[in-house]
Design an enzyme around this catalytic site. Structure first.
Site, PDB file in Angstrom:
ATOM      1  CB  SER A 142       4.899  27.288 -38.011  1.00 43.29           C
ATOM      2  OG  SER A 142       5.289  28.656 -37.971  1.00 43.29           O
ATOM      3  CD  GLU A 181       5.032  30.815 -29.610  1.00 46.02           C
ATOM      4  OE1 GLU A 181       5.962  31.058 -30.406  1.00 46.02           O
ATOM      5  OE2 GLU A 181       4.689  31.590 -28.699  1.00 46.02           O
ATOM      6  CG  ASP A 231      10.374  37.591 -20.917  1.00 45.56           C
ATOM      7  OD1 ASP A 231      10.792  38.212 -21.910  1.00 45.56           O
ATOM      8  OD2 ASP A 231       9.235  37.085 -20.848  1.00 45.56           O
ATOM      9  CG  PHE A 250       1.690  40.590 -24.504  1.00 48.85           C
ATOM     10  CD1 PHE A 250       2.525  40.296 -23.435  1.00 48.85           C
ATOM     11  CD2 PHE A 250       1.972  40.026 -25.746  1.00 48.85           C
ATOM     12  CE1 PHE A 250       3.626  39.458 -23.593  1.00 48.85           C
ATOM     13  CE2 PHE A 250       3.073  39.193 -25.909  1.00 48.85           C
ATOM     14  CZ  PHE A 250       3.895  38.913 -24.833  1.00 48.85           C
ATOM     15  CG  HIS A 269       5.428  31.179 -35.648  1.00 48.83           C
ATOM     16  ND1 HIS A 269       5.581  29.811 -35.643  1.00 48.83           N
ATOM     17  CD2 HIS A 269       5.476  31.559 -34.336  1.00 48.83           C
ATOM     18  CE1 HIS A 269       5.724  29.381 -34.402  1.00 48.83           C
ATOM     19  NE2 HIS A 269       5.659  30.425 -33.586  1.00 48.83           N
TER      20      HIS A 269
END
Length: 301
Positions: free
Chosen positions: A10, A12, A104, A214, A264
C-alpha cells in the site's frame, strides 16, 4: 527458514499544496497504480490543516481510478461534531477505509498534546466513534520503537489494545530500519492478545539528512550500519537513490523471509524510488504482466 511470502503493498501520499504539486502527484499515482496496491492513503495535516485538500484528493482517487483510497483523520483541533461530519462525508463519497490517528500536538512535535475541549480525547475514542457510525475499515498507528510520549512498553501496548478494542482492524507502524525492533514489537503485541495485522511502514530514504532529522523528532533509530551506506552521497543523488532502493528492498526481504506479506510505503509523493524498490522485490506492473501473458499465448498459437 520460511519461504518468501506473496507481496501486498500500500502507498501513502500527502495532499498537494499547489497545481504544480498536484500534477506531480498524479504522475506518481499513474506510475505506481499498475503495481495494484492493496490501498492508497492520503494524509491529514496537523490540526486538520489539510482537511479540504485531503477530502478532495481521496474523492478524486475514488472517482478517477480503480484504486481503493483510505483517508487519514485526526481528532486534533476539531469538535466531535466536526469530525463526525468529515466521517459522514467520506462515507457519502464511497470511502470505506479511514486511517484514524490522534494527530500531532497543535503546537508541533515536542509540545504537550491538548485535546479539543469538545473533541475526541484520543485515537481509541475516535475509532469508537467511527465504528459507531459506519461499518468501515479502520487502520491505526503502531510504534515498534515506542511512541515518544509512552513512558514504558506496558503503556505503549495498552494504548494499541484500547484502539483495537474500540474497533481498529489494522495497525500500520511508524517507519523503522532495524527489523529486530519490529519482531520484538510483534512479540509484545502477541503476548497482549492483540491479533489484528501489524503492517510494517517502510520509508524509502529519499534524503538521508532529512530522514535522520525526522527520525530523531519521532523517536525512530537510524542504525549505524544504515548510516554508513549513505556516507559521502550528499552530493551524489544518483548513487544515493541506488543505495536507498537497495536498503529498502533488503529490509523488506528480511521481513518477508519471516512470513510478513503486507507493506506500507511512505512515498513522499515520489514514485520512482518506490517503483524501483518494488521492482527489486519482484513486483511488475499489471499491464506488463498482461502483455507477457498475451505474448506467451501468441507464441503458443
Amino acid at each position: 527458514m520460511v519461504a518468501p511470502s506473496p507481496l501486498n503493498v500500500s502507498f501513502e501520499f500527502f495532499p498537494p499544496k499547489s497545481e504544480k504539486m498536484e500534477a506531480a502527484l498524479w504522475r506518481s499515482i499513474d506510475r505506481l497504480a499498475p503495481l495494484q496496491p492493496k490501498f492508497v492513503s492520503v494524509t491529514y495535516g496537523a490540526g486538520g490543516s489539510t482537511r479540504e485538500r485531503t477530502h478532495k484528493m481521496v474523492a478524486a482517487l475514488k472517482a478517477k481510478t480503480a484504486l481503493d483510497p483510505a483517508a487519514h483523520l485526526t481528532c486534533v483541533g476539531a469538535s466531535r461534531g466536526e469530525v463526525d461530519e468529515v466521517v459522514d462525508g467520506y462515507r457519502q463519497a464511497g470511502i470505506n477505509h479511514i486511517v484514524a490517528l490522534r494527530g500531532d500536538p497543535p503546537d508541533g512535535v515536542g509540545s504537550a498534546y491538548r485535546a479539543h475541549p469538545d473533541g475526541y480525547q484520543n485515537t481509541a475514542d475516535l475509532v469508537a466513534a467511527i465504528r459507531g457510525r459506519h461499518a468501515m475499515e479502520i487502520s491505526v498507528s503502531a510504534y515498534p520503537e515506542r511512541h515518544p510520549e509512552s513512558p514504558d512498553w506496558e503503556t505503549e501496548i495498552d494504548v494499541l489494545k484500547r484502539k483495537v478494542d474500540a474497533g481498529a482492524t489494522r495497525a500500520i507502524t511508524q517507519f523503522f530500519f532495524d527489523n529486530t525492533d519490529y519482531f520484538r514489537y510483534l512479540d509484545r503485541v502477541s503476548d497482549a492478545g492483540i491479533t489484528i495485522p501489524i503492517v510494517p511502514g517502510i520509508a524509502p530514504i529519499h534524503s538521508f539528512k532529512s530522514i535522520s532529522r525526522f527520525a530523531k523528532s519521532c523517536g525512530a533509530r537510524v542504525p549505524l550500519a544504515v548510516a554508513k551506506r549513505f556516507e559521502g552521497l550528499d552530493d551524489d543523488p544518483k548513487t544515493h537513490e541506488l543505495v536507498a532502493a537497495t536498503v529498502a528492498a533488503e529490509q523488506v526481504e528480511g521481513l518477508r523471509r519471516h512470513g510478513i506479506k503486507d507493506f506500507h510505503f511512505y512515498t513522499m509523493n515520489k514514485a520512482d524510488l518506490v517503483f524501483a524498490i518494488c521492482h527489486l522485490l519482484g513486483m511488475r506492473p499489471a499491464k506488463t504482466v498482461q502483455e507477457a501473458s498475451e505474448n506467451d499465448a501468441a507464441t503458443a498459437a
